[in-house]
Motif scaffolding. Structure first.
Motif, short mmCIF file in Angstrom:
data_model
loop_
_atom_site.label_atom_id
_atom_site.label_comp_id
_atom_site.label_asym_id
_atom_site.label_seq_id
_atom_site.Cartn_x
_atom_site.Cartn_y
_atom_site.Cartn_z
N HIS A 1 29.71 46.15 58.82
CA HIS A 1 29.63 47.14 57.76
C HIS A 1 30.09 48.53 58.22
O HIS A 1 30.59 49.32 57.42
N GLY B 1 35.08 39.31 55.12
CA GLY B 1 34.36 38.69 54.02
C GLY B 1 34.57 39.31 52.66
O GLY B 1 34.05 38.79 51.66
N PHE B 2 35.33 40.41 52.57
CA PHE B 2 35.54 41.09 51.30
C PHE B 2 37.03 41.15 50.96
O PHE B 2 37.87 41.35 51.85
N ARG C 1 35.60 46.45 46.47
CA ARG C 1 35.39 45.33 47.39
C ARG C 1 34.56 44.26 46.70
O ARG C 1 33.50 44.56 46.14
N LYS C 2 35.05 43.05 46.74
CA LYS C 2 34.29 41.93 46.19
C LYS C 2 34.30 40.77 47.17
O LYS C 2 35.21 40.64 48.00
N THR C 3 33.28 39.94 47.09
CA THR C 3 33.18 38.79 47.99
C THR C 3 34.40 37.90 47.86
O THR C 3 34.85 37.59 46.75
N ARG D 1 34.77 32.24 50.16
CA ARG D 1 33.48 32.35 50.84
C ARG D 1 32.33 32.05 49.87
O ARG D 1 31.37 31.36 50.21
N TYR E 1 24.26 41.02 53.12
CA TYR E 1 25.61 41.30 53.61
C TYR E 1 26.53 41.77 52.49
O TYR E 1 27.29 42.73 52.66
N TYR E 2 26.49 41.12 51.34
CA TYR E 2 27.51 41.35 50.31
C TYR E 2 27.10 42.35 49.22
O TYR E 2 27.93 42.66 48.35
N ASN F 1 30.28 45.34 43.88
CA ASN F 1 30.32 43.89 44.05
C ASN F 1 29.23 43.18 43.25
O ASN F 1 28.92 42.02 43.51
#
Length: 461
Positions: free
Chosen positions: A154, A332-333, A350-352, A356, A393-394, A399
């Motif tokens: 992050h 991951g993004f 930013r999106k997942t 994933r 995390y996300y 997001n």
């Protein structure tokens, strides 16, 4: 007092934890004071206390290596084992065991090799990481975020977001090195380590781990290149290798060759660079290919892309009659050129990564169906930990839709699993299911601040 290391005071034979800590603090001070100092006497910092601290720093439930010894089994007689281990390390009688090779699936369908070290190897490697980190944390540059104390993915994501939004970035180079951990050249690695480390016992230890080989299905094979992913010391050695091959060169290139803004963010072998001018980005990529080839590495052709990205990308592409700006993935993004709803200014959304999210949902579904006959509270506690871990995390600003999608998938899969417990499962309607969801499944919340807010706190200057 060792010649050349005047700042290091000799340690007593029975060090306390405070003495060991202060000794490494002095090593760090000397490393920061003199960037060319070579340390000739480091092994005395590896003590029983440091090995004990290393043991408790390891993961409790990690898979065992070729010795078959787990963390809990080793700890049953810990106080008798550690002095013997320290004596073998100090006298040179310690022998590294081969790593047990296992395979894990990757997002693209291929498999990634992992090397699981024996427990004593993990303990000694963790102790050596603590010693060497006191030196290399003073050397490794600020745009490297992987496997460093006090830094994580992050922090790298924050730096990238702030760099793109606040610097003059018009082109983004999404960089990937092909099979990096498997292609590290041992000879070059040892040369890089010897720039700072002149203690022969430390160098001998590192060579033992590199040459220990791997064991797969009971068959041992020699390793001529690479360092096993999954071993404790591999991340540090990888950072040292990339510091000399990539980071120093990028820093010098940025100061010497560019006329516009350039930003760099690296996490292990994945890096993202932002450029103001396209010709500089293309020139950099070409020179980088030649640079890494000298050290046995290769830029991944399929995963490395130069795309137009930034605050003016959408407007310029529209003027040329082209579509929306391309997106890129990092840690991951998926990063997307977007605008704020409030005032229309540029922002990086930013999106997942969709793959994933689908992979995680598929994993949860499989586990639910296998354990659907377990008590509902037990299932609920497990699902709560899974969803909470995903959110931890996300759950970044922007997001929310992906988080809600994952939560909805989990709720529906749980309902389907409970209904298949028996032929009377259809009696479980949504009204009853909602009560279970409210009890066990966390609601969607954004848990991370905006990157520029956290970056100011982490790096005030």
């Amino acid at each position: 007092m060792t010649k050349g290391n005047s700042g290091q005071s000799p340690a007593t034979r029975t060090q306390s934890r405070g003495q060991a800590s202060s000794g490494l603090d002095r090593v760090r001070e000397e490393a920061g004071r003199d960037k060319h100092l070579r340390f000739t006497n480091l092994m005395h910092h590896v003590t029983v206390d440091l090995l004990r601290k290393s043991y408790f720093a390891l993961k409790r439930n990690a898979a065992p290596g070729v010795d078959g010894v787990t963390w809990h089994e080793y700890g049953e007689d810990l106080e008798a084992r550690l002095p013997d281990l320290n004596d073998r390390v100090q006298s040179g009688r310690y022998r590294a065991k081969p790593s047990r090779r296992t395979w894990i699936p990757k997002a693209d369908g291929r498999q990634r090799p992992l090397g699981i070290a024996a427990l004593e190897d993990k303990i000694v490697q963790q102790a050596m990481v603590m010693v060497l980190s006191s030196i290399y944390e003073e050397d490794i540059l600020g745009f490297s975020y992987s496997f460093r104390p006090g830094r994580g993915p992050h922090n790298a994501l924050d730096a990238l977001w702030v760099g793109i939004t606040q610097q003059k970035v018009n082109w983004v180079l999404d960089l990937d090195i092909r099979s990096f951990f498997d292609t590290i050249d041992h000879e070059w690695l040892m040369k890089f380590v010897e720039h700072r480390i002149a203690d022969r016992r430390v160098l001998r230890l590192i060579r033992k781990w590199l040459r220990a080989g791997v064991s797969e299905d009971g068959e041992w094979s020699k390793t001529m290149v690479g360092t096993p992913q999954g071993s404790v010391i591999s991340p540090l050695l990888a950072n040292v290798y990339l510091y000399y091959v990539l980071d120093q060169w990028v820093q010098a290139w940025r100061k010497r060759r560019v006329r516009g803004d350039v930003i760099v963010v690296r996490y292990a072998d994945d890096a993202v660079l932002g450029f103001q001018y396209r010709d500089e980005a293309e020139s950099f990529l070409q020179e980088l290919r030649e640079r890494v080839a000298k050290f046995g590495l290769e830029i991944h052709q399929d995963k490395t892309r130069l795309i137009e990205f930034g605050r003016f990308a959408a407007k310029r592409r529209a003027e040329r009659g082209e579509g929306k700006p391309e997106m890129f993935d990092f840690l991951g993004f998926t990063h997307i050129c977007a605008k704020r709803r409030s005032n229309g200014t540029f922002i990086v959304q930013r999106k997942t990564i969709a793959k994933r999210l689908r992979a995680k949902a598929k994993e949860v579904k499989g586990t639910l169906m296998r354990n659907r006959h377990k008590p509902v509270p037990e299932q609920g506690r497990w699902l709560r930990s899974v969803v909470r871990g995903f959110f931890n995390y996300y759950a970044v600003p922007g997001n929310r839709r992906a988080l809600q999608s994952f939560r909805t998938h989990v709720n529906r899969m749980w309902l389907r699993a409970l209904r298949r417990r028996s032929q009377r499962g259809q009696c479980l309607n949504w009204r009853r299911m909602k009560r279970l969801i409210q009890t066990w499944i966390p609601s969607v919340r954004i848990l991370h601040p905006y990157p520029n807010q956290r970056l100011r706190v982490s790096y005030p200057r």
